[in-house]
Design a protein around this motif. Sequence first.
Motif, short mmCIF file in Angstrom:
data_model
loop_
_atom_site.label_atom_id
_atom_site.label_comp_id
_atom_site.label_asym_id
_atom_site.label_seq_id
_atom_site.Cartn_x
_atom_site.Cartn_y
_atom_site.Cartn_z
N ASP A 299 -13.23 9.68 -3.18
CA ASP A 299 -11.77 9.57 -3.25
C ASP A 299 -11.17 10.82 -3.88
O ASP A 299 -10.14 11.33 -3.42
N LEU B 139 -6.29 16.96 0.01
CA LEU B 139 -5.02 16.56 0.63
C LEU B 139 -3.87 16.48 -0.36
O LEU B 139 -2.71 16.41 0.04
N THR C 69 -8.96 -7.90 -13.63
CA THR C 69 -9.51 -7.14 -12.51
C THR C 69 -8.44 -6.85 -11.47
O THR C 69 -7.71 -7.73 -11.06
N LYS D 85 -6.71 -1.90 -13.40
CA LYS D 85 -6.58 -0.65 -12.65
C LYS D 85 -5.87 0.39 -13.51
O LYS D 85 -6.20 1.58 -13.47
N THR E 253 -5.65 6.33 -13.07
CA THR E 253 -6.72 5.40 -12.73
C THR E 253 -7.97 6.11 -12.24
O THR E 253 -7.90 7.24 -11.76
N GLY E 254 -9.10 5.46 -12.43
CA GLY E 254 -10.39 6.04 -12.06
C GLY E 254 -10.74 5.73 -10.62
O GLY E 254 -10.42 4.67 -10.10
N MET E 255 -11.40 6.69 -9.99
CA MET E 255 -11.91 6.49 -8.63
C MET E 255 -13.26 7.20 -8.53
O MET E 255 -13.67 7.90 -9.44
N ILE F 132 0.86 -1.18 0.00
CA ILE F 132 0.00 0.00 0.00
C ILE F 132 0.90 1.23 0.00
O ILE F 132 1.84 1.30 0.79
N ILE G 112 0.97 5.63 0.00
CA ILE G 112 0.27 6.91 0.06
C ILE G 112 1.09 7.81 -0.86
O ILE G 112 2.28 8.02 -0.62
N VAL H 177 -11.18 13.84 -1.58
CA VAL H 177 -10.08 13.78 -0.61
C VAL H 177 -8.76 14.17 -1.28
O VAL H 177 -7.96 14.93 -0.72
N LYS I 93 -3.18 13.96 -2.08
CA LYS I 93 -2.68 12.58 -2.15
C LYS I 93 -3.80 11.58 -2.02
O LYS I 93 -4.94 11.93 -1.67
N THR I 94 -3.47 10.33 -2.27
CA THR I 94 -4.42 9.25 -2.06
C THR I 94 -3.66 7.99 -1.68
O THR I 94 -2.43 7.99 -1.68
N TRP I 95 -4.40 6.94 -1.36
CA TRP I 95 -3.74 5.65 -1.10
C TRP I 95 -3.98 4.74 -2.30
O TRP I 95 -5.02 4.81 -2.95
#
Lengths: 164, 417
Positions: B139, B146, B188, B220, B133-135, B23, B25, B142, B148-150
């Motif tokens: 998300d 910020l 996927t 992704k 990538t799509g979110m 993971i 950030i 945020v 950033k994202t994770w």
Amino acid sequence: MLKGRVFNFGDNISTDHIVPGRLAHLRSNLPELAKHVLEDADPSFATRVKKGDFIVAGNNFGLGSSREHAPLVIKMAGISAILVKSAARIFFRNAINLGLPMLVCDTDKICDGDKLEVDLDQGIINDLTNGNQLPFKKIPKAMLAILEEGGLMPYIKKHGEFNL
Amino acid sequence: MGKTLAEKILSQKSQIGVCAGDIVIANIDLAFVQDTTGPLMVREFEVAGFKSLAYKERTILFLDHAAPSPNSQLSNDHILLRNFAHKKGSRLSEVGEGVCHQIVAESLAKPGDIIIGADSHTVTAGGLGAFATGMGSSDVAVTFALGKTWLRVPESIKVMVDGKLPIGVYAKDIILHLIGLIGADGATYQSLEFGGSTFDTMSVPGRLTIANMAIEAGAKVGLFAADEVTRSYLVDQKRGNDYIPLEPDSDASYIKTIKIDASRIEPTVAKPHTVDNTALATDLKGTKIQQVFIGTCTNGRLEDMAIVASILRGRKKHIDTRLIIAPASMEVLLQSIAFGYIKTFIEVGAIILPPGCAACLGLHQGVLGNGEACLSTANRNFKGRMGNPDAFIYLASPATAAATAITGEITDPREFL
Ligand code: SF4
């Protein structure tokens, strides 16, 4: 413990089945949009669904668009969890972000109308109609942290940033 | 152990060496919403109590999906988004400027970037070597606040395409062929990473078409290395300084490798109602088509317009078939005018729509009637996609679309080349 009835769907239920693009004009009127939830897969779903019920489906649930409105209207319909064989990535992340549990398990043995009990802590689904017990796959740690706070916004409000 | 493209980009950006499964950030180079996902982003932004944007310059709101707006509700959504952009100081891409992914590719995406968009086809910029990538709207809200994202570092599938594409066969046929092979959930979560000799000569627009549809296999991201072809595209876009070379390590580890012989691919069509329901164009001869739609973030670029014009020039569209063409951006439209393509289109009987998503998602400008069939150059043919669950959508290359517009039935474009 979550408890409710099953609404069974097949494979490849797309975000267009859940909230079709033609209803984009209703996206700023969520209560109205929610009346159409899953309309293109089962036109009677919105009127039959009750608080606590489950959506059960096959592979690749939620494929397609990034529209968060899809899990949002499902949550607004009162669905307590979505049980699938597999989920599309963006939908899965969106559902968790909204605090809507999405559980991956072998859904073949669950039938439409079955009554289920889902124990999120134990990771067990009890099918009260046929007596079967099914395990579901662990939700990844980072996502569980978000789900346990009730979704992404409550998570960020509490932590101020990502501590995953 | 060497790194895949996905691992490389995410390692560089998070400044720790990461592998599939980790993971991270990460700071984001560009984050955007469009007009159907933007209003929910605004709502979430406010619910969270965010006040300002982390990076105004890296934040964009696109008005492209309902452009121009067909009704008051969507017009009001546009007002909401314009107000947000003005108050917070983000960038705004207005009605008529074009589809978000095309503008991101033309003007913004750089190799090695991380790009997050509230639109599933954000993957398009992978054609330039960006981890894009799509979110969902939450998300992205945020990320707006910020910066950033994770992200979980995805496992990668290597897709090796070698050999020369036959005449009449294009990037679109490669990606439709691949999705037919691996299925709508064949990748996927994973990163599809493309390599092989076929891409040495494939221009960036072709690579964008392929990356654009990575999501249709559930991926992704769909990633290409950044090479000389990428550099010359960026130079043409007057962004030569944005170029950095990027390639996977030779000892990177993939969960599988798929080999495709380009010389054996034929014009391919996805039949209703899933993208992996593929067939050869020639086997669908006789399938009557009431509407041909050419455009979108998949195939609305100048190269596509050139191919279509070369097939249509001096011919007439079929009397029972509507032909709708929407250049993906203002830049594509202007160049299509300069090269005379638009004149050709109008002379064969086409309807030209303004740059934007146009008929793609069924909001306006080309909604299908009951029982009608459309052959489209878009990326998605789900039931209800073009505004009517009682209609049928076939997906194909611009060349197949042009040939079909002439005959009124699905046609292998090689008949006209
Ligand atoms: S052109 Fe179609 S697929 Fe592309 S962003 Fe617009 S609606 Fe989505």
